[in-house]
Design an enzyme around this catalytic site. Sequence first.
Site, short mmCIF file in Angstrom:
data_model
loop_
_atom_site.label_atom_id
_atom_site.label_comp_id
_atom_site.label_asym_id
_atom_site.label_seq_id
_atom_site.Cartn_x
_atom_site.Cartn_y
_atom_site.Cartn_z
N ASN A 54 1.16 -1.48 0.01
CA ASN A 54 -0.31 0.35 0.28
C ASN A 54 0.96 1.55 -0.29
O ASN A 54 1.92 1.24 0.46
CB ASN A 54 -0.50 0.24 0.97
CG ASN A 54 0.00 -0.26 2.29
OD1 ASN A 54 1.16 0.86 2.94
ND2 ASN A 54 -1.42 -0.78 3.39
N GLU A 55 0.15 3.21 -1.00
CA GLU A 55 1.85 3.70 -0.49
C GLU A 55 1.70 4.08 0.23
O GLU A 55 2.68 5.39 0.98
CB GLU A 55 -0.07 4.41 -1.11
CG GLU A 55 -1.00 4.72 -0.37
CD GLU A 55 -2.24 4.16 -1.08
OE1 GLU A 55 -3.21 4.81 -0.99
OE2 GLU A 55 -1.67 3.07 -1.42
N GLN A 56 1.41 3.66 1.71
CA GLN A 56 1.21 4.28 3.56
C GLN A 56 2.74 3.14 3.70
O GLN A 56 3.81 4.25 4.67
CB GLN A 56 0.72 4.05 4.14
CG GLN A 56 -0.62 4.83 4.57
CD GLN A 56 -2.15 4.46 3.47
OE1 GLN A 56 -1.30 3.60 2.89
NE2 GLN A 56 -2.76 5.03 3.77
N GLY A 57 3.40 2.82 2.87
CA GLY A 57 4.94 2.19 3.26
C GLY A 57 4.97 0.63 3.09
O GLY A 57 5.97 0.57 3.60
#
Length: 529
Positions: free
Chosen positions: A319-322
Amino acid sequence: MRVVSAVEAASLVRDGDTILIGGSGSGHAVPEALIAAVESRFLERSEPRGLTTIHPVGLGNRANAGASRFGHEGLLKRVVCGTVVDAPPVAELASQGKAEVYTLPQGALSQLVREIAAGRPGLISHVGLHTFVDPRQQGGKQSTACSEDLVELIELKGREWLFYKPFQIDVAFLRGTTADEDGNISMEDEPIFGEMLSMAQATRRCGGLVIVQVKRLAKRGMLPGKSVKIPGMLVDAVVVDPDQRQTYQTTFDPAYAGHLKIPLGSFPKLPLDERKIVARRCAMELRKGAICNIGSGICTGIGLVAAEEGLLDHVVLTNEQGLIGGAPASGLDAGAARNYWAMIDQPYQFDFYDGGGLDVAFLSAVEIDPQGSVNISRFAGRVVGIGGFVNISQNARKMVFGGTFTAGGLAVEAHGGRLTVLTEGKHRKFVRELEQVTYNGAYARERGQMTLFVTERAVFQTGPQGLELIEIAPGIDLERDVLAHMNFTPAISDNLREMDPRLFDEQPMGLERELQGDWPVHHRLLAYN
């Protein structure tokens, strides 16, 4: 470094200040005590006023927490963020023109913070071209109060780029888990890292104050150097909140913190409804070794389906949060993950995405037009925003959009390999014209991107003529249940086939046995080519 109360920290914020806020979504590393203290001060004393808040990710519980606390007329002058869907009062201010609200790509804002930290002139990126972020369209503006252009179109070496302008930072509200007596901050219990370090560095360069909320204090020298995410030299003040929750929904989950991994059988199982059907059909697009993004909304169910089907060790879900590997969380905890292999800072995750690192991405779609363009950012008079949608959708080799066929009261029944619509949704998603273009179908075709649209009753792909129907669910009538609920007539494939009947049965589908294929590096789409 000083240890202060949340009330004392809020008193350091002056009229007209710009506050940079760390954290993500539904409370992931969000400094809630600091935000709440500013709101309380405003409600009690009508100060501070005219604030600008900047947070790359939407913050809130879709009620009264997070950025919603700034949603008071007079308190907020401007907000620049990825999305306001988590903060309805702010979205309402935008709709009424009572605050300047800009929603820009989450990745661009995340990377821009790093550019500010380094003293560079701003961020140059291809992300956002030919969408509502492009200044030739709305430039990311979501309110009639917006007057300044925060994004410019530039040409460099014969190519078009978007230039995201930097901003001054007066105060940063950040969060960690533990602070030692020198102000060194660790994040061992947090479900994400975000861009806490970059935010602290950027604020220091701007001459602003860095205030960090933590759960506990430690003696000087007790934090291992490798565990420190924000060095004490960057921290001006620390606020201790012993009741700090991991997310708004979850007090503490050791799997979110990466302290342990849970058995696949311990993952929640989705009920067999329209959302699981969509997640299952999306999961059929997975290939062995594929590097994927799982977006928010209905597509978060893909991680749970992958766990149920035993696929998590064969694909790389991110996911884009890392978070990399494992299964991204669903529901109100979306943004976290369980059983992940690595957690990295958010700007670096977006570097990888923007560089074409994703083989396939799964995102939600709210409105789709005949050309396969998508709107998720503003519709039916409602301001939503984009999060990481534009970074992800413009750069993945293959895009799979998931969503129910209609919305608002839809009810279906899946049984014995067939689907029945019990109650049709009130709102159509396949429309002739979009209010905002969040994904440009024509631009995607120019770049050779493959695009699929998955619903519980029909599957579409984009071809030279636009949207084409390629699959229909068993038990669904083409005219009555599909075409009658679209505002346009799509092309219909000569090889129209039925969706896999296993999608509509309670038993696992057995996808692990069928998982095949690979994604050779030299075939990956690089969106900027």
